[in-house]
Design a protein around this motif. Structure first.
Motif, mmCIF file in Angstrom:
data_model
loop_
_atom_site.group_PDB
_atom_site.id
_atom_site.type_symbol
_atom_site.label_atom_id
_atom_site.label_comp_id
_atom_site.label_asym_id
_atom_site.label_seq_id
_atom_site.Cartn_x
_atom_site.Cartn_y
_atom_site.Cartn_z
ATOM 1 N N ALA A 103 0.835 -0.743 0.237
ATOM 2 C CA ALA A 103 -0.212 0.310 -0.059
ATOM 3 C C ALA A 103 0.917 1.402 0.450
ATOM 4 C CB ALA A 103 -0.524 0.215 1.245
ATOM 5 N N ASP A 104 2.065 1.067 -0.018
ATOM 6 C CA ASP A 104 2.701 2.429 0.003
ATOM 7 C C ASP A 104 4.215 2.059 -0.717
ATOM 8 O OD1 ASP A 104 3.449 4.821 0.821
ATOM 9 O OD2 ASP A 104 4.484 4.222 2.608
ATOM 10 N N PRO A 105 3.321 2.016 -1.994
ATOM 11 C CA PRO A 105 5.122 1.788 -2.607
ATOM 12 C C PRO A 105 5.648 3.347 -3.330
ATOM 13 C CG PRO A 105 3.484 1.842 -4.950
ATOM 14 C CD PRO A 105 2.662 2.491 -3.049
ATOM 15 N N HIS A 106 6.255 4.236 -2.326
ATOM 16 C CA HIS A 106 7.170 5.371 -2.825
ATOM 17 C C HIS A 106 8.281 4.691 -2.536
ATOM 18 C CE1 HIS A 106 9.309 5.261 1.403
ATOM 19 N NE2 HIS A 106 7.984 5.128 1.919
ATOM 20 N N PRO A 107 9.546 6.435 -3.166
ATOM 21 C CA PRO A 107 10.435 5.483 -4.016
ATOM 22 C C PRO A 107 11.564 5.181 -2.622
ATOM 23 C CG PRO A 107 9.829 7.605 -4.555
ATOM 24 C CD PRO A 107 9.056 7.644 -3.933
ATOM 25 N N GLY A 108 12.036 4.778 -1.331
ATOM 26 C CA GLY A 108 11.632 4.650 0.023
ATOM 27 C C GLY A 108 12.052 3.267 0.534
ATOM 28 N N ILE A 156 -2.431 6.956 -6.069
ATOM 29 C CA ILE A 156 -1.795 8.593 -6.743
ATOM 30 C C ILE A 156 0.045 8.656 -5.710
ATOM 31 C CG2 ILE A 156 -1.702 10.098 -5.746
ATOM 32 C CD1 ILE A 156 -4.223 10.122 -4.534
ATOM 33 N N THR A 157 0.188 7.214 -4.798
ATOM 34 C CA THR A 157 2.234 7.346 -4.796
ATOM 35 C C THR A 157 2.631 6.712 -6.025
ATOM 36 O OG1 THR A 157 1.306 7.411 -2.106
ATOM 37 C CG2 THR A 157 3.773 6.319 -3.133
ATOM 38 N N LEU A 158 1.399 5.156 -6.359
ATOM 39 C CA LEU A 158 2.331 4.691 -7.715
ATOM 40 C C LEU A 158 2.829 5.761 -9.519
ATOM 41 C CD1 LEU A 158 3.647 2.485 -9.099
ATOM 42 C CD2 LEU A 158 0.584 1.713 -10.318
ATOM 43 N N ASP A 159 1.435 6.212 -9.364
ATOM 44 C CA ASP A 159 1.404 8.134 -10.363
ATOM 45 C C ASP A 159 2.735 8.815 -9.827
ATOM 46 O OD1 ASP A 159 -0.090 8.847 -12.751
ATOM 47 O OD2 ASP A 159 -0.208 10.611 -11.533
ATOM 48 N N GLY A 160 2.911 8.850 -9.091
ATOM 49 C CA GLY A 160 4.317 9.748 -9.129
ATOM 50 C C GLY A 160 5.489 9.454 -8.954
ATOM 51 N N VAL A 161 5.705 8.613 -8.337
ATOM 52 C CA VAL A 161 6.749 7.263 -8.728
ATOM 53 C C VAL A 161 7.387 7.008 -10.147
ATOM 54 C CG1 VAL A 161 8.186 5.361 -8.473
ATOM 55 C CG2 VAL A 161 6.438 6.086 -6.088
ATOM 56 N N ILE A 162 5.926 6.597 -11.276
ATOM 57 C CA ILE A 162 6.212 7.140 -12.874
ATOM 58 C C ILE A 162 6.249 7.446 -13.414
ATOM 59 C CG2 ILE A 162 5.107 5.669 -14.557
ATOM 60 C CD1 ILE A 162 5.769 3.654 -12.912
ATOM 61 N N LYS A 163 6.176 9.058 -13.156
ATOM 62 C CA LYS A 163 6.926 10.326 -13.822
ATOM 63 C C LYS A 163 7.946 10.750 -12.656
ATOM 64 C CE LYS A 163 2.907 10.747 -16.133
ATOM 65 N NZ LYS A 163 2.723 10.226 -17.552
ATOM 66 N N GLN A 164 8.185 9.922 -12.112
ATOM 67 C CA GLN A 164 9.406 10.612 -11.762
ATOM 68 C C GLN A 164 10.822 9.966 -12.671
ATOM 69 O OE1 GLN A 164 10.738 9.954 -7.766
ATOM 70 N NE2 GLN A 164 8.483 11.777 -7.021
ATOM 71 N N ILE A 165 9.969 8.379 -12.628
ATOM 72 C CA ILE A 165 11.147 7.542 -13.655
ATOM 73 C C ILE A 165 10.902 7.968 -15.208
ATOM 74 C CG2 ILE A 165 11.451 5.269 -14.095
ATOM 75 C CD1 ILE A 165 10.359 4.274 -11.689
ATOM 76 N N ASP A 166 9.963 8.279 -15.466
ATOM 77 C CA ASP A 166 9.556 8.129 -17.150
ATOM 78 C C ASP A 166 8.607 9.120 -16.826
ATOM 79 O OD1 ASP A 166 9.446 8.207 -19.733
ATOM 80 O OD2 ASP A 166 9.253 5.843 -20.256
ATOM 81 N N GLY A 167 8.727 10.673 -17.166
ATOM 82 C CA GLY A 167 7.150 11.258 -17.530
ATOM 83 C C GLY A 167 6.682 11.645 -19.296
ATOM 84 N N ASP A 168 7.362 10.277 -19.705
ATOM 85 C CA ASP A 168 6.189 9.958 -20.848
ATOM 86 C C ASP A 168 5.295 8.840 -20.818
ATOM 87 O OD1 ASP A 168 6.851 12.220 -22.361
ATOM 88 O OD2 ASP A 168 8.880 11.392 -22.710
ATOM 89 N N PHE A 169 5.496 8.144 -19.853
ATOM 90 C CA PHE A 169 5.043 6.306 -19.501
ATOM 91 C C PHE A 169 3.361 6.493 -19.303
ATOM 92 C CE2 PHE A 169 3.954 2.579 -17.488
ATOM 93 C CZ PHE A 169 4.671 1.958 -18.084
ATOM 94 N N GLU A 170 2.886 6.319 -20.660
ATOM 95 C CA GLU A 170 1.794 6.077 -20.046
ATOM 96 C C GLU A 170 0.730 5.040 -19.273
ATOM 97 O OE1 GLU A 170 0.705 5.947 -24.398
ATOM 98 O OE2 GLU A 170 1.336 7.496 -24.860
ATOM 99 N N LEU A 171 0.951 4.961 -18.447
ATOM 100 C CA LEU A 171 0.422 4.107 -17.456
ATOM 101 C C LEU A 171 -0.903 3.659 -17.805
ATOM 102 C CD1 LEU A 171 0.651 4.514 -13.841
ATOM 103 C CD2 LEU A 171 -1.431 3.395 -14.687
#
Length: 555
Positions: A288-293, A406-421
């Motif tokens: 439930a908490d997949p943040h970068p840490g 919401i956490t996952l969405d933020g992490v994905i945008k940090q990894i690849d801003g063009d990723f179409e989730l």
């Protein structure tokens, strides 16, 4: 009022501390409104100072940070409740941070030895003094077992469990006061919200529950190459400490992604999305908490998830609703989306036509956006906005899921801003739908339903016989549930008290006027003593009634 009848005696000191901190940050009016004991905080409210410079959401965040881990965790959950709070509130709650100093290594060694009940040298050949991670509930140290295996020891802070337990009792009491004293809060079910939060906190402070979670996910993903769950050591673990495999990979938050190629970043984002969506859509059980840490990355792209203290779980019905919801968004299916949102109404009456119009408008807005511009967090905000506009309440079990997404969405945008989730998720959705509607799943579900139907038919004659006998004997029970009847009784008591005091005051004025016209009895300043006393009592009663009416108007 907070009393031993509503909580433990040992919670009183913590309650006093909470009230003092809330009042210190200029939130005294809120405490007065829910009728918490004024004497505990009336001298501690420099609200003028705070109101001059800081907004109420900012003051609430500062108060939560000072109140410690329970309130910080609660605030982080509330940051996702855009159906309850405005944007300014959710942004402030999202910035909540732990400011905790790590425990010294001597304390850590003493705790471990006390919990394992044997000399540390029998188990560990080395324990690193500097923690590799420190949070409000526990801190982690790297160590080496006498067998040579590198491990991470997670040690719960002493006294944290009793503090969290006291906080949860107090939060439950505050939630009950909210429902009782602030009628507009009832549609958000604050008591239910706190109870759901309490269950998640109780699990998060039990390291043996985290170990069981890790073992369960390790079994689920044992044969997958792109995800790894650390091994745990049950012989050296309990509620207070957790010994697990040490992973010498790089935390995502420390990863220098600029040195990675665009394709590598895309693959990493795709792997992480596949893992989390598989947990949610295939198993209904997810980190439930997949943040970068909490994400470790190896050079070959393998992902290791850590910190399974907070795990979300979906019921079978909710699991199917989420699959339908995502599929409806991908297919722009207005009616399927409206059906799911209607199911989340929790018994509340809704305007189906207006709801359908709002859903259609949301989907039409998405038609104007490219897939890369459409974010999960935006969709969740739009859905919760519709829920809020229609006076509905987001079910408590969906709060953690939305927080995860919401956490996952933020992490994905940090990894690849063009990723179409969403586009990438379509493959996973199609796979889940094929599994949902294949022949094997259909027959398994049908057999379960037939079994339940057979049980119902088998017990139907006995149940009808019992019902018939109760009707014949006039014993058919009728249960009438009138919500908030206690509040109604209290209001009626206040009305009757004021009316009684008004009648007594009028009687005193009339009686005193009669006595004043009778030239008998003792006199004071030339006036009949008893008539004067009657007027004074009537005047004091009038002041009490006026003050009581003014005070109730304030609240």
């Amino acid at each position: 009022m907070f009393s031993p009848n509503s909580s433990r005696i040992s919670d009183w000191a913590r309650m006093r501390e909470i009230l003092t901190i809330l009042a210190k940050h200029g939130l005294g009016e809120f405490l007065v409104r829910i009728k918490l004991p004024i004497r505990w905080h009336k001298h501690s409210d420099p609200s003028g100072q705070y109101q001059r410079y800081l907004s109420t959401p900012r003051r609430a965040r500062l108060a939560f940070e000072e109140l410690g881990p329970t309130f910080i965790k609660l605030g982080q959950i509330l940051a996702t409740r855009v159906d309850v709070f405005g944007e300014e509130w959710t942004e402030e709650f999202a910035h909540l941070q732990n400011n905790i100093n790590p425990l010294p290594i001597s304390d850590i060694r003493n705790i471990i030895q006390a919990q394992l009940n044997q000399p540390l040298d029998n188990i560990f050949s080395y324990i690193e003094a500097q923690p590799v991670g420190s949070a409000s509930i526990a801190q982690v140290h790297r160590a080496i077992l006498t067998s040579g295996e590198q491990v991470a020891i997670k040690v719960k802070r002493p006294g944290i469990e009793s503090t969290v337990t006291a906080d949860l009792h107090i939060l439950n009491h505050i939630a009950q006061l909210l429902e009782s004293e602030i009628p507009e809060s009832r549609r958000y079910y604050p008591v239910q919200m706190v109870r759901y939060f309490a269950r998640s906190m109780e699990k998060e402070t039990d390291l043996s529950a985290e170990r069981r979670n890790m073992q369960h996910f390790a079994r689920l993903y044992n044969h997958q190459q792109q995800i790894h769950i650390p091994q745990t050591y049950a012989a050296y673990s309990n509620r207070q400490i957790l010994v697990q495999e040490y992973i010498d990979d790089t935390l995502l938050k420390n990863l220098v992604l600029t040195s990675w190629s665009k394709q590598q970043r895309h693959n990493l984002a795709a792997t992480l999305v596949d893992i989390i969506l598989d947990m949610i859509l295939q198993h209904g059980l997810f980190h439930a908490d997949p943040h970068p840490g909490n994400i470790l990355v190896r050079n070959n792209g393998r992902i290791t998830l850590i910190d399974f203290g907070l795990v979300g779980q979906l019921s079978q019905q909710r699991h199917q609703e989420i699959i339908t919801l995502i599929h409806a968004l991908l297919e722009r299916d207005q009616f399927a989306l409206q059906y799911v949102l209607s199911n989340w109404a929790q018994g509340e009456t809704i305007n189906e036509d207006q709801l359908g119009g709002d859903v259609l408008e949301m989907l039409l807005n998405y038609e104007q956006l490219n897939s890369s511009e459409l974010r999960i967090s935006q969709i969740i905000n739009d859905i919760t906005h519709i829920i809020r506009e229609h006076g509905l309440t987001l079910p408590a079990d969906l709060v953690i899921l939305f927080k995860c997404l919401i956490t996952l969405d933020g992490v994905i945008k940090q990894i690849d801003g063009d990723f179409e989730l969403l586009n990438h998720a379509q493959t996973t959705i199609q796979k889940v739908l094929r599994h949902r509607f294949n022949t094997h799943t259909f027959w398994r579900h049908s057999k379960m339903q037939l079994h339940l139907l057979a049980q119902l038919i088998d017990t139907l004659p006995q149940n009808l016989l019992r019902l018939s006998k109760r009707i014949q004997h006039g014993q058919l029970p009728v249960s009438l549930n009138i919500q908030h009847i206690d509040k109604l009784n209290n209001q009626l008591d206040r009305v009757v008290n004021r009316l009684t005091m008004g009648i007594v005051t009028a009687a005193l004025i009339i009686g005193s006027s009669i006595v004043m016209n009778i030239n008998a009895g003792p006199k004071v300043f030339g006036l009949p003593f008893f008539g004067l006393i009657g007027y004074l009592l009537a005047f004091s009663n009038s002041l009490w009634v006026i003050w009581s009416i003014w005070r109730s108007g304030r609240h």
